[in-house]
Design an enzyme around this catalytic site. Structure first.
Site, PDB file in Angstrom:
ATOM      1  N   LYS A  17       0.745  -1.175   0.104  1.00  0.00           N
ATOM      2  CA  LYS A  17       0.218   0.016  -0.185  1.00  0.00           C
ATOM      3  C   LYS A  17       0.900   1.231   0.022  1.00  0.00           C
ATOM      4  CE  LYS A  17      -2.583  -0.639   3.916  1.00  0.00           C
ATOM      5  NZ  LYS A  17      -2.221  -2.256   4.277  1.00  0.00           N
ATOM      6  N   ARG A  92      -9.358   1.427   9.278  1.00  0.00           N
ATOM      7  CA  ARG A  92      -9.006   0.107   9.644  1.00  0.00           C
ATOM      8  C   ARG A  92     -10.196  -0.677  10.307  1.00  0.00           C
ATOM      9  NH1 ARG A  92      -3.503  -0.776   9.916  1.00  0.00           N
ATOM     10  NH2 ARG A  92      -2.337   0.978  10.046  1.00  0.00           N
ATOM     11  N   ARG A 131      12.477  -9.461   5.115  1.00  0.00           N
ATOM     12  CA  ARG A 131      13.198  -8.227   5.401  1.00  0.00           C
ATOM     13  C   ARG A 131      14.295  -8.203   6.391  1.00  0.00           C
ATOM     14  NH1 ARG A 131       8.205  -3.821   5.302  1.00  0.00           N
ATOM     15  NH2 ARG A 131       7.986  -4.564   7.486  1.00  0.00           N
ATOM     16  N   ARG A 164      13.798  -6.747  11.944  1.00  0.00           N
ATOM     17  CA  ARG A 164      13.068  -6.243  13.192  1.00  0.00           C
ATOM     18  C   ARG A 164      12.357  -6.956  14.066  1.00  0.00           C
ATOM     19  NH1 ARG A 164      10.710  -1.334   9.709  1.00  0.00           N
ATOM     20  NH2 ARG A 164       8.842  -2.524  10.416  1.00  0.00           N
ATOM     21  N   ARG A 175      -0.206 -10.175  13.303  1.00  0.00           N
ATOM     22  CA  ARG A 175      -0.799  -9.067  12.405  1.00  0.00           C
ATOM     23  C   ARG A 175      -1.994  -9.275  11.542  1.00  0.00           C
ATOM     24  NH1 ARG A 175       4.336  -6.230  10.434  1.00  0.00           N
ATOM     25  NH2 ARG A 175       2.802  -4.711   9.594  1.00  0.00           N
TER      26      ARG A 175
END
Length: 218
Positions: A17, A92, A131, A164, A175
């Protein structure tokens, strides 16, 4: 393209996004509004709702819907939003979506489209859990899509690459669960209004961008 574009960008975490929003901002010359950025700006500027948000953040609590909506109301009233905007990360929840509808009705505005970037759970997990970031200079990498020349070492400065905390697989799956519970029901909400545009979120960034443009401008 219609004169005024008012877009809601939707999709699970890691669907792209933010990237697509920045590209739309550049193409159409309208602001991409990320709730995270707006919260930080409102806190920095010390506005009334910014101070309310800061109180929640200082306590380590989630900022409530009414504060988020208040910050959105302040932001949409600014002059750079008169020609349209791209909402990234808002709404959301159904409560936020209904509040946005009320707000737009008061401003005599209508949404152009709600664009959903459709990505599988396994794709999201692979994208986010792969990542890596340099501890020294902050350069970003990905174990599959943008690997460092030497495993665990930054190409730019030789610093250590790390994952992270919010990118580990368990956190990513958590999530996703929150997204499915709170945000995914909004797809039906916008479909019922005839605003939903489902776009495949896989492939090159440019090919996804072309799909988004085609879906919104057609």
């Amino acid at each position: 393209m219609p004169k005024v574009m008012r877009i809601v960008l939707m999709g699970p975490p890691g669907c792209g996004k933010g990237t697509q929003g920045k590209m739309l901002e550049a193409k159409w010359g309208i602001p991409q509004l990320s709730t995270g950025d707006m919260l930080r700006a409102a806190v920095r500027e010390g506005t009334e709702v910014g101070l309310q948000a800061k109180a929640f953040m200082d306590r380590g609590e989630l900022v409530t819907d009414d504060v988020i909506v208040g910050i959105m109301r302040e932001r949409l009233a600014k002059s750079d939003c008169q020609g349209g905007y791209i909402l990234d990360g808002f709404p959301r929840t159904q409560g936020q979506a209904e509040a946005l509808d009320q707000m737009l009705a008061q401003m005599q505005q209508e949404l152009t489209a709600a664009v959903n970037l459709d990505v599988t759970d396994e794709d999201v997990v692979a994208r986010l859990s792969g990542r890596r970031q340099c501890r020294s200079c902050g350069t970003g990498y990905h174990v599959s899509f943008k690997p460092a020349k030497q495993d665990g070492v930054c190409d730019s400065c030789g610093g250590e690459l790390y994952q992270r905390d919010d990118d580990n697989e368990q956190t990513v799956r958590d999530r996703l669960r929150v997204y499915k519970t709170q945000t995914e029901p909004l797809l039906a909400y916008y479909e019922n209004k005839g605003l939903l545009r489902n776009i495949s979120g896989t492939g090159s960034i440019d090919s996804i961008f072309e799909r988004v443009i085609q879906a919104v401008e057609s």
